[in-house]
Design a protein around this motif. Structure first.
Motif, PDB file in Angstrom:
ATOM      1  N   UNK A 206       8.914  -8.108 -17.861  1.00  0.00           N
ATOM      2  CA  UNK A 206      10.350  -8.414 -17.790  1.00  0.00           C
ATOM      3  C   UNK A 206      10.105 -10.189 -18.567  1.00  0.00           C
ATOM      4  N   UNK A 207       9.307 -10.915 -17.681  1.00  0.00           N
ATOM      5  CA  UNK A 207       8.833 -12.168 -18.182  1.00  0.00           C
ATOM      6  C   UNK A 207       8.411 -12.164 -19.630  1.00  0.00           C
ATOM      7  N   UNK A 208       7.422 -11.099 -20.092  1.00  0.00           N
ATOM      8  CA  UNK A 208       7.035 -11.248 -21.592  1.00  0.00           C
ATOM      9  C   UNK A 208       8.387 -10.533 -22.447  1.00  0.00           C
ATOM     10  N   UNK A 209       9.427 -10.387 -21.860  1.00  0.00           N
ATOM     11  CA  UNK A 209      10.676 -10.082 -22.553  1.00  0.00           C
ATOM     12  C   UNK A 209      10.766  -8.621 -22.923  1.00  0.00           C
ATOM     13  N   UNK A 210      10.351  -7.490 -22.224  1.00  0.00           N
ATOM     14  CA  UNK A 210      10.242  -6.200 -22.600  1.00  0.00           C
ATOM     15  C   UNK A 210      11.801  -5.839 -22.371  1.00  0.00           C
ATOM     16  N   UNK A 211      12.621  -4.926 -22.924  1.00  0.00           N
ATOM     17  CA  UNK A 211      13.758  -4.634 -22.970  1.00  0.00           C
ATOM     18  C   UNK A 211      13.834  -3.614 -21.917  1.00  0.00           C
ATOM     19  N   UNK A 212      13.000  -2.647 -21.500  1.00  0.00           N
ATOM     20  CA  UNK A 212      13.145  -1.746 -20.616  1.00  0.00           C
ATOM     21  C   UNK A 212      11.796  -1.971 -19.303  1.00  0.00           C
ATOM     22  N   UNK A 213      12.341  -2.005 -18.334  1.00  0.00           N
ATOM     23  CA  UNK A 213      11.355  -1.946 -17.249  1.00  0.00           C
ATOM     24  C   UNK A 213      11.956  -0.991 -16.166  1.00  0.00           C
ATOM     25  N   UNK A 214      10.841  -0.235 -15.484  1.00  0.00           N
ATOM     26  CA  UNK A 214      11.368   0.715 -14.659  1.00  0.00           C
ATOM     27  C   UNK A 214      11.854  -0.062 -13.206  1.00  0.00           C
ATOM     28  N   UNK A 215      12.976   0.906 -12.597  1.00  0.00           N
ATOM     29  CA  UNK A 215      13.293   0.383 -11.205  1.00  0.00           C
ATOM     30  C   UNK A 215      12.776   1.331 -10.209  1.00  0.00           C
ATOM     31  N   UNK A 216      11.996   2.412 -10.331  1.00  0.00           N
ATOM     32  CA  UNK A 216      11.388   2.785  -9.204  1.00  0.00           C
ATOM     33  C   UNK A 216      10.144   3.719  -9.594  1.00  0.00           C
ATOM     34  N   UNK A 217       9.326   4.051  -8.680  1.00  0.00           N
ATOM     35  CA  UNK A 217       8.121   4.864  -9.040  1.00  0.00           C
ATOM     36  C   UNK A 217       8.587   6.069  -9.659  1.00  0.00           C
ATOM     37  N   UNK A 218       9.530   6.542  -9.440  1.00  0.00           N
ATOM     38  CA  UNK A 218      10.081   7.951 -10.063  1.00  0.00           C
ATOM     39  C   UNK A 218      10.519   7.726 -11.640  1.00  0.00           C
ATOM     40  N   UNK A 219      10.979   6.516 -11.760  1.00  0.00           N
ATOM     41  CA  UNK A 219      11.255   6.299 -13.345  1.00  0.00           C
ATOM     42  C   UNK A 219       9.911   6.218 -13.972  1.00  0.00           C
ATOM     43  N   UNK A 220       8.729   5.446 -13.555  1.00  0.00           N
ATOM     44  CA  UNK A 220       7.655   5.180 -13.986  1.00  0.00           C
ATOM     45  C   UNK A 220       7.231   6.467 -14.230  1.00  0.00           C
TER      46      UNK A 220
ATOM     47  N   UNK B  34       0.873  -1.384   0.011  1.00  0.00           N
ATOM     48  CA  UNK B  34      -0.088   0.139   0.082  1.00  0.00           C
ATOM     49  C   UNK B  34       0.922   1.135   0.066  1.00  0.00           C
ATOM     50  N   UNK B  35       0.284   2.389   0.130  1.00  0.00           N
ATOM     51  CA  UNK B  35       0.987   3.810  -0.033  1.00  0.00           C
ATOM     52  C   UNK B  35       2.022   3.843   1.089  1.00  0.00           C
ATOM     53  N   UNK B  36       1.871   3.141   2.291  1.00  0.00           N
ATOM     54  CA  UNK B  36       2.767   3.519   3.255  1.00  0.00           C
ATOM     55  C   UNK B  36       4.205   2.780   3.008  1.00  0.00           C
ATOM     56  N   UNK B  37       3.992   2.116   1.949  1.00  0.00           N
ATOM     57  CA  UNK B  37       5.331   1.146   1.685  1.00  0.00           C
ATOM     58  C   UNK B  37       6.215   1.416   0.575  1.00  0.00           C
ATOM     59  N   UNK B  38       5.430   2.343  -0.317  1.00  0.00           N
ATOM     60  CA  UNK B  38       6.478   2.741  -1.395  1.00  0.00           C
ATOM     61  C   UNK B  38       5.925   4.406  -1.803  1.00  0.00           C
ATOM     62  N   UNK B  39       6.744   4.939  -2.437  1.00  0.00           N
ATOM     63  CA  UNK B  39       6.539   6.378  -2.841  1.00  0.00           C
ATOM     64  C   UNK B  39       5.541   6.461  -4.085  1.00  0.00           C
ATOM     65  N   UNK B  40       4.854   7.595  -4.225  1.00  0.00           N
ATOM     66  CA  UNK B  40       4.265   7.780  -5.359  1.00  0.00           C
ATOM     67  C   UNK B  40       3.136   9.053  -5.176  1.00  0.00           C
TER      68      UNK B  40
END
Lengths: 306, 599
Positions: free
Chosen positions: B531-545, B491-497
């Motif tokens: 990533x399992x679907x073979x995408x080249x780029x996946x984000x590493x943080x909420x900020x990147x998203x 939930x929102x207490x455990x990740x930024x956004x």
């Protein structure tokens, strides 16, 4: 940093405690030198005298070595009843026992041969290494924090600072034998001069309130709570202050950011500087000289593991 | 010294409230400030030093403020802290605690800083011996009948009596009589309990209920030593804003029945966050210890909630702690088996790939998820799963009230609408997915969020007809009960956004503590699937998203994600223990529950 002056009685008790500890340290050191050079009897005399002091320390503080008796602003509690007389009697006994050690070692041929001319360090080298205390004074350098920057009530006590000439193990041993006598002198004077009065300041921002106030009044409870939880609020700044511990200058460097916890605390322990000079003192000499040298610098493990 | 100030005050500049500045407009139970004295006849008033403003000196430092500024606020500008109990910037002035008495050049006696209007040329002194003596005297009076309760008082550590006693009084008690005894634990309402002995009669709570909540349920009863705060006979403090009286109580008199005796204030750390109880999105502090939230406190936000928070929102933290999905589980109902995350992703993509880009697969999104969660989950749904529409999940609607609480119990519906529109996805109500399942056109469902807005009786049989149901859920619910794969979500207490509230105001929140168990935010699960679907780029943080996706959403494109990060400022008592050097919060333990006595 708080611009706080502790009470006169607390100063005297601090002096008495420090000098008792100095005697205990020197007796242990001297006894241990004897032990490691083959004279077990001297060790027994030394330790018997030391145990007397440690008994007095226990009566005063409740602990043998880790006393935890000092407080910011004074001391935890006053002298126990009848303690002064006990200490004076102890000092008499110690004088006898220290005299025995002196008689056993100082003119003992085996002992003197191992000590004289070994572990030599020059005054210049000793100062370069940052030697303080008996090890520095054994080289003939007259530096004692109690005289150079008098603190507590040392300026009101009459005592001499013994000085050596050769900077060798034997002089360092003699320093300690002589300082035991000087410390005894100071304690006797302090007992004569000590005034009545409180042993800790009455400011509740610095010293914990007495327990009946804490449990019985909201003011005391709050002061206790805030002091324990947030600490003494020290104005921002930095400070170096040192005292003459048994082995030399024990310095405290404190930095405050204005809060209740120190921003930085650094301890300048005498043993660290002295141990670093041991290479110069034994280089090119007999391996066996290492033993008395190591004894007379009186290395304390806790000070050197920095 | 006093003459010019009187003259200028008489010019009519003083007393006029200015929008934006803290005002002390009297009203309600507040007392009117005395009208300024008329200028002595014959002398023309001197012009003000800064026209349109009032210039005065506080502790020898000159301060220029708008007319009508409170003296306490003016003193803050030059770094002079005037102590106070009854003053509150958002309430009327009562001037009854007498703690803020200061010396001013135009009065022979000390005057209360909270009530005295600033005047041109006035010299205010807050640190003279007379003022210090007055602080001491006032505190001695306030503490006269105060019980010796710090050891058992919830307020200890964030109590203004303790703070000011140590700053201004620090004297022993001189009371040698008994203290006056009063009601020790009076439950005023469902959320608030009152200890009348601890109360200092500042009347902040009474004024709050009258002026802000506009539900006058509290009053002052009795006289002299028997004066006390209480509810009117036969009524109770059952307002939806009763919890705020606990926050504004400067001492430990009003306490939250929800929080009482659960944690000591100094063990709690705090983190700026946003309430997820309804679509208002009030700014909050999350007070936490280890990986558990203990309470919400309102965080100042002039645009949304001022200094307040409703009771329902205040208690809405409980889903963060209780009854959480903590590990991926494969299989329906009693067949469910915990599996590893990597295995779950492999399985999920294996099942999703054959039906991707067919109308058989539907996507459900919850407005409880943050913008970042939705951005990446919905991008993934559109690009990898070929979705063209998204069904709206979320909590069922509830009651609204007259002030902050709204009927939509989801914090991010506006954000979800914006993101779906920006990504070119149509939004459909939840009921339509049920009818599509019934019609057989939808055979698989990928649910971003396990909450559903309605619970018709037929839902169980409908969900059982699905060939594939993948649910990312915070708590177990109707959807996860029939899911083939449940993925635990933070939930929102455990990740930024960010959340966007119903007025379109977007707010950043920070992560309070690391995710519990194997849970991770929606965007991370979507990234793992990608990533399992073979995408080249996946984000590493909420900020990147946000950085990657926000440019496609016109409403969020100009939002400064980094600049909007709220300060990790520690409110006094909110967390005296700083975070560890590795950034872990104080009290955080790697394994199991915290092992600190008293929690």
């Amino acid at each position: 940093m708080l611009e706080l002056d502790i009470t006169e009685r607390a100063k005297y008790i601090r002096v008495i405690g420090s000098e008792l500890h100095r005697i205990a340290d020197h007796l242990t050191c001297v006894g241990a030198i004897g032990l490691e050079l083959g004279g077990f009897t001297a060790f027994l005399y030394g330790i018997e005298a030391r145990e007397l002091i440690i008994d007095r320390t226990t009566e005063l503080t409740g602990a043998r070595l880790t006393t935890s008796f000092g407080r910011v602003g004074g001391l935890d509690r006053d002298l126990p009843e009848g303690w002064t007389e006990k200490v004076l009697k102890t000092l008499d006994k110690i004088a006898i026992l220290a005299g025995e050690v002196d008689a056993l070692l100082t003119r003992n041929r085996i002992f003197v041969d191992r000590m004289k001319g070994t572990g030599v360090i020059t005054a210049i080298d000793a100062m370069d290494f940052g030697f303080t205390g008996p090890c520095l004074r054994a080289c003939g350098v007259n530096y004692d924090v109690r005289k150079a920057h008098p603190y507590w009530v040392y300026d009101q006590l009459n005592f001499d600072v013994p000085l050596g000439e050769n900077g060798d193990n034997f002089d360092r041993y003699l320093m300690r034998i002589e300082e035991i006598k000087q410390s005894e002198r100071m304690i006797r004077q302090a007992f004569q001069q000590i005034p009545e009065g409180p042993v800790i300041v009455g400011d509740w921002r610095i010293a914990l309130p007495p327990k009946p106030e804490v449990y019985g009044t909201i003011e005391g409870a709050m002061a206790h709570f805030k002091l324990i939880m947030e600490g003494i609020q020290v104005p921002a700044g930095e400070l170096y202050h040192s005292t003459e511990a048994a082995n030399g200058e024990l310095g405290w460097y404190l930095v405050s950011d204005g809060g209740g916890r120190p921003y930085k605390v650094h301890v300048r322990a005498p043993g660290f500087a002295i141990l670093s000079g041991i290479e110069r003192m034994v280089e090119g000499r007999m391996l066996a000289d290492l033993i008395p040298t190591f004894d007379t610098i009186n290395m304390i493990g806790g000070e050197v593991e920095q | 010294m006093s003459e010019p100030s009187e003259k200028t005050a008489a010019k009519g500049e003083g007393g006029k409230p200015v929008p934006g500045a803290p005002t002390n407009v009297p009203g309600g139970t507040g007392t009117k400030p005395p009208p300024p004295a008329p200028p002595p006849a014959g002398k023309p008033p001197a012009p003000p030093k800064n026209p349109g403003f009032v210039t005065l000196t506080i502790d020898e430092r000159e301060v220029v403020v708008k007319p009508g500024t409170n003296m306490i606020e003016a003193a803050k500008q030059v770094g002079s802290e005037i102590p106070y109990y009854c003053y509150h910037p958002r309430l009327t002035i009562a001037a009854n605690c007498r703690m803020c008495l200061v010396e001013v050049s135009n009065a022979p006696k000390l005057v209360p800083a909270c009530q005295t209007p600033v005047a041109e040329g006035l010299a205010v002194k807050t640190k003279t011996e007379v003022v210090k003596d007055s602080h001491r005297a006032v505190l001695e009076f306030l503490l006269l009948n105060h019980p010796v309760d710090c050891a058992i008082c919830d307020q200890a550590g964030e109590c203004k009596l303790q703070d000011y006693y140590m700053q201004h009084d620090f004297q022993p008690s001189r009371l040698d009589d008994r203290k006056v005894l009063r009601h020790k634990r009076k439950a005023l309402g469902p959320l608030v309990v009152l200890d009348q002995e601890r109360c200092i009669l500042c009347t902040r709570c009474v004024r709050f209920m009258n002026e802000v909540a506009k539900e006058p349920q509290l009053g002052v009863f009795g006289r002299g030593s028997h004066e006390r705060i209480d509810v009117f006979p036969g009524s109770s403090l059952d307002s939806n804003y009763s919890g705020n009286t606990v926050d504004i109580c400067p001492v430990g008199a009003l306490l939250s029945r929800d929080f009482r005796f659960r944690a000591r204030a100094w063990f709690l750390s705090t983190s700026p966050s946003v309430c997820s109880g309804c679509s208002r999105g009030c700014s909050t502090w999350i007070d936490f210890f280890g990986q558990e939230t203990y309470r919400y406190r309102p965080r100042e936000n002039e645009q949304i909630n001022k200094s307040w928070l409703c009771d329902q929102g205040r208690l809405s933290y409980k889903y963060l702690n209780r009854d959480r999905v903590l590990a991926p589980a494969l299989g329906r109902g009693s067949d469910a088996q915990e599996i590893g995350a990597a295995e779950a992703m492999k399985w999920a993509w294996g099942k999703l790939e054959p039906i991707a880009r067919t109308p058989k697969l539907a996507v459900l999104a919850s407005p409880l998820a943050s913008n970042e969660d939705l951005m990446f989950s919905l991008s993934f749904a559109k690009e990898a799963l070929g979705a063209s529409q998204v069904y709206l999940g979320g909590r069922p609607p509830g009651e609204a009230d007259h002030y902050l609480m709204t009927s939509d119990k989801n914090p991010n519906r506006r954000g979800l609408e914006w993101i779906a529109r920006g990504l070119g996805l149509a939004t459909k109500p939840f009921e339509e997915v049920l009818s599509a399942i019934e019609a057989g056109s939808v055979r698989a469902l990928y649910a971003v969020g396990g909450e559903i807005p309605s619970h018709p009786p037929a839902i169980e049989s409908l969900l059982q007809r699905l060939e594939l149901l993948i649910v990312q859920a915070i708590n177990p619910g109707a959807l996860s009960a029939f899911a083939d794969l449940v993925l635990p979500v933070s939930p929102h207490s455990e990740d930024e956004g960010t959340f966007t509230n119903l007025d379109g105001i977007t707010q950043r929140f920070r992560a309070a503590y690391p995710s519990r168990g194997a849970s991770q935010p929606h965007w991370k699960w979507a990234a793992d699937l990608a990533r399992a679907a073979g995408h080249a780029w996946v984000p590493n943080s909420a900020g990147e998203v946000f950085g990657e996706t926000a440019k496609r959403i016109p409403e969020l494109a100009s939002f400064d994600w980094d600049g909007a990060a709220p300060l990790r400022q520690l409110w006094p008592g909110g967390g005296p223990l700083p975070a560890a050097a590795d950034g872990r919060p104080a009290g955080y333990r790697e394994f199991g529950r915290p092992r600190v006595r008293g929690i």
